[in-house]
Scaffold this active site. Structure first.
Site, PDB file in Angstrom:
ATOM      1  N   LYS A  89      70.964 -14.016  16.539  1.00  0.00           N
ATOM      2  CA  LYS A  89      70.903 -12.499  16.427  1.00  0.00           C
ATOM      3  C   LYS A  89      71.322 -12.290  18.002  1.00  0.00           C
ATOM      4  CE  LYS A  89      69.795 -11.856  12.048  1.00  0.00           C
ATOM      5  NZ  LYS A  89      70.807 -11.235  11.341  1.00  0.00           N
ATOM      6  N   GLU A 111      68.115  -1.761  12.623  1.00  0.00           N
ATOM      7  CA  GLU A 111      67.328  -1.999  11.620  1.00  0.00           C
ATOM      8  C   GLU A 111      66.879  -3.493  11.691  1.00  0.00           C
ATOM      9  OE1 GLU A 111      70.581  -2.443  11.728  1.00  0.00           O
ATOM     10  OE2 GLU A 111      70.572  -4.436  10.938  1.00  0.00           O
ATOM     11  N   SER A 376      70.596 -21.545  12.319  1.00  0.00           N
ATOM     12  CA  SER A 376      70.686 -20.248  12.733  1.00  0.00           C
ATOM     13  C   SER A 376      69.431 -19.950  13.432  1.00  0.00           C
ATOM     14  CB  SER A 376      71.071 -19.306  11.833  1.00  0.00           C
ATOM     15  OG  SER A 376      70.189 -19.234  10.748  1.00  0.00           O
TER      16      SER A 376
HETATM   17  C1  LIG Z   1      67.569 -17.445  11.623  1.00  0.00           C
HETATM   18  C2  LIG Z   1      68.418 -16.221  10.828  1.00  0.00           C
HETATM   19  N1  LIG Z   1      69.242 -16.826  10.012  1.00  0.00           N
HETATM   20  C3  LIG Z   1      70.121 -15.925   9.196  1.00  0.00           C
HETATM   21  C4  LIG Z   1      69.770 -14.651   9.205  1.00  0.00           C
HETATM   22  C5  LIG Z   1      70.636 -13.912   8.211  1.00  0.00           C
HETATM   23  O1  LIG Z   1      71.356 -13.046   8.674  1.00  0.00           O
HETATM   24  P1  LIG Z   1      72.857 -13.328   8.760  1.00  0.00           P
HETATM   25  O2  LIG Z   1      73.495 -13.837   7.291  1.00  0.00           O
HETATM   26  O3  LIG Z   1      73.678 -12.270   9.077  1.00  0.00           O
HETATM   27  O4  LIG Z   1      73.328 -14.358   9.715  1.00  0.00           O
HETATM   28  C6  LIG Z   1      68.618 -14.201   9.845  1.00  0.00           C
HETATM   29  C7  LIG Z   1      68.308 -12.775   9.813  1.00  0.00           C
HETATM   30  O5  LIG Z   1      67.253 -12.177   9.984  1.00  0.00           O
HETATM   31  C8  LIG Z   1      68.003 -15.144  10.654  1.00  0.00           C
HETATM   32  O6  LIG Z   1      66.694 -14.426  11.579  1.00  0.00           O
END
Ligand SMILES: Cc1ncc(COP(=O)(O)O)c(C=O)c1O
Lengths: 393, 262
Positions: A89, A111, A376
């Site tokens: 993020k 948000e 992620s």
């Molecule tokens: C670690 C992590 N991965 C994935 C996501 C999902 O978001 P996005 O699909 O925008 O990557 C989030 C959202 O809070 C997250 O904290």
């Protein structure tokens, strides 16, 4: 293949800017300046220094021996979990705060669902000395208390949202309302590749650093130009958009993983591409979980970050054209994949990322395939959920 | 446009102090729609705007948000609303517009939606999150075919160039948002901007809405435009016990200065 939005903000049939006229000046201003601003050498330089020294980029591409053996392929983890604040993020919030600064904005709104985007926004606001207001569904403030405290410690004001279902979609509504009411001094840092054009494109561009690095690292580690697979989870789709971006025009197989919740047919799911229909929410046309009457349905996932009833318009387009393959992973499967990585590699992944890991079980690889999973985020925020599950097995 | 006659005729015959009232279909009770319409007509209202409830009303403040939520909990749907309005033209002669967010309309299908509107005798539609560029490209011909007016919003911040564009697309009237913001906040009047807009000699009449709540703000709006739209304040009146009985006194309080009784 069109993977940048056209001049009207559409990826194929999806996207656009379905906004009330009150937001037109804000969106118009952003639309006029964002590309030029982002491409300025001084902007790029400032962003690069911060990405390296503040976030800790490039994030490593880690060869996972155990997963590779188990799945008979070469499996790599893109370690976005090692970024400052613990997820991808921050790539976006850092880029957007620099954009906000150049737009002369003094006040930042955001948000958040799980609180990861809220923490990443509060962090860059502390860094840049900007006022920060984070909207968070009241239900989420209760189930993600540690992140609420983190945001407050960083100097942000966290506003619990009590409208609608009191979760991420309502927090997004409230942030948009704030922007309508404070059009002049405020920049809205949206947390995923959603919202009206040009947001999906802005967030994609800031997350695209992930696939840029993957490409370089794959070359360096394997000598090959491209991996065979890139796998990422999709909530709104920002980490997936970033991990896919530089591979969209290639033969790399793009695997997007959505949260099936308790199962696709359970009525408690967040698998938008399986359950959604085209519709319009938060300013863009995309796939949307909704009733026949066009009311947005509240999704369910064990992972708060995947608990969103839509997906970004780029992903709706990748789905419609078959350019990305969408897989669905249940709460249970995700937790098990998370626990497995914890025990075999010593990495506790975020529950969102655990969905991407679990997708390995639905794929068959050739022996020399190079498979990159976008890890992620890290699982610190999910300890309670993991522990609860762990107790029960 | 023949079917916009009701709106057109109104602006032909009444040049000022036009009062338009907004309410959410299905609020406070699902069965209130027709009774509210009748009472509004009887109390001298010029135009009504019936809100199509939506789960995510991003341009609305708390009062209209809650009315939307309540209406949905009550089971209101767009299909049901059309069903309730089926015979409405037997009794209601004033112009009726439907106002709502694009998604429920999109799910019904724009052609289907417009056909139902025209079968019933709905005069116009206001869809705040339908951008004019998309309307022009994809929707306009359907609106023309169905003879339904599509009303666009402008704000005091909208550039004159864009107002000219919106005026060229808008039918019926133009909805001038009092001060850029969500619904239900006290209106701040931007007289200088209203003057700029009036002096453009638009082809459409102008109604000011958002935050018009009483005699004073109604008068002020009417001073700068052809009339005004009242939404949140009316919904608040409907929140009281015996909502239908609140309607005429509320409308009177907008139209006549209040003497304090005690
Ligand atoms: C670690 C992590 N991965 C994935 C996501 C999902 O978001 P996005 O699909 O925008 O990557 C989030 C959202 O809070 C997250 O904290």
């Amino acid at each position: 293949m069109n993977h940048t939005a056209n001049s009207k903000g559409f990826y194929g049939n999806f996207g656009g800017a379905f906004i009330p006229e009150m937001l037109f000046p804000n969106i118009d201003e952003l639309k006029r300046v964002y590309l030029q601003t982002i491409n300025e050498p001084s902007f790029q330089k400032e962003l690069k220094v911060l990405l390296n020294d503040f976030v800790g980029r490039p994030s490593p591409l880690y060869y996972s021996r155990n997963l590779s053996e188990k799945h008979s392929a070469n499996i790599y983890l893109k370690r976005e979990d090692l970024n400052h604040t613990g997820a991808h993020k921050i790539n976006n919030t850092l880029g957007q705060i620099l954009l906000a600064k150049r737009l002369g904005k003094k006040r930042i709104i955001a948000e958040t669902g799980a609180g990861q985007h809220g923490v990443a926004t509060a962090t860059v606001c502390a860094l840049m000395n900007m006022e920060c207001i984070v909207y968070m569904g009241k239900v989420d403030t209760e189930r993600q208390m540690p992140n609420v405290e983190r945001m407050k410690l960083l100097g942000a004001t966290v506003v619990p949202v009590t409208s609608g279902s009191q979760t991420l979609k309502d927090a997004t509504n409230e942030a948009i309302r704030d922007w309508i009411n404070n059009p002049e001094n405020t920049h809205y840092i949206i947390g995923s590749v959603v919202g009206p054009h040009p947001y999906p494109e802005i967030v994609t561009l800031f997350q695209a650093v992930i696939s840029k690095e993957i490409k370089e690292q794959v070359k360096e580690k394997t000598g090959k130009e491209y991996p065979d697979y890139v796998i990422a989870c999709v909530g709104g789709g920002s980490n997936a958009a970033g991990a896919f971006y530089h591979f969209i025009d290639t033969d790399v197989k793009l695997i997007a993983v959505e949260a099936a919740g308790l199962g696709l047919q359970s009525g408690k799911s967040a698998a938008t591409t399986a359950l959604g229909q085209p519709g319009i929410l938060h300013g863009s046309k995309t796939l949307l979980m909704q009733t026949e009457d066009g009311q947005v349905v509240e999704p369910h996932s064990i992972s708060a970050g995947l608990d969103y009833p839509g997906i970004g318009p780029l992903h709706a387009h990748l789905f419609e054209t078959g350019k990305a393959k969408f897989l669905y992973v249940t709460d249970e499967e995700a937790i098990n994949a998370g626990l497995e990585l914890t025990r075999t590699e010593g990495i506790i992944p975020a529950l969102e990322s655990a969905h991407a890991l679990s997708a390995l079980n639905q794929l068959t690889f050739k022996k020399d395939d190079i498979v990159v999973i976008n890890l992620s985020g890290r699982g610190d925020k999910d300890m309670l959920t993991y522990l609860e599950h762990y107790k029960n097995i | 446009m023949k079917n916009t006659n009701r709106i057109h005729n109104l602006f032909q015959t009444k040049k000022k102090n036009i009062l338009s009232i907004f309410f959410t279909a299905g609020f406070p009770e699902i069965s209130n729609t027709v009774a509210i319409l009748k009472e509004l007509q009887n109390s001298g209202v010029d135009i009504v705007e019936i809100g199509i409830p939506f789960s995510d009303p991003i341009a609305d403040g708390p009062v209209i948000q809650q009315s939307n939520q309540r209406a949905l909990e009550n089971g209101m749907t767009l299909n049901l609303l059309f069903e309730q309005l089926k015979d409405i033209r037997k009794e209601i002669k004033i112009p009726i517009l439907l106002m709502g967010y694009i998604n429920p309309v999109y799910q019904m299908g724009i052609e289907n939606f417009l056909k139902k509107c025209s079968d019933i005798g709905i005069d116009g539609v206001i869809i705040p999150d339908l951008p004019p560029e998309i309307y022009e490209e994809q929707y306009k011909t359907f609106f023309k075919q169905a003879n339904i007016a599509n009303v666009f919003l402008i704000t005091p911040k909208t550039s004159s160039e864009r107002i000219t564009y919106l005026d060229s697309l808008s039918e019926g009237f133009i909805y001038l948002v009092s001060s850029s913001g969500t619904t239900g906040k006290d209106a701040q009047f931007h007289e200088k901007e209203y003057l700029r807009i009036r002096s453009m000699n638009l082809r459409n009449s102008l109604l000011i809405g958002f935050g018009i709540s009483n005699y004073a703000s109604f008068q002020k709006a009417c001073h700068s435009a052809d009339g005004a739209i009242v939404g949140s304040a009316f919904i608040k009146a409907l929140q009281k016990e015996r909502p239908i009985e609140q309607i005429t006194p509320f409308i009177n309080s907008l139209l006549k200065p209040q003497t304090v009784t005690g």
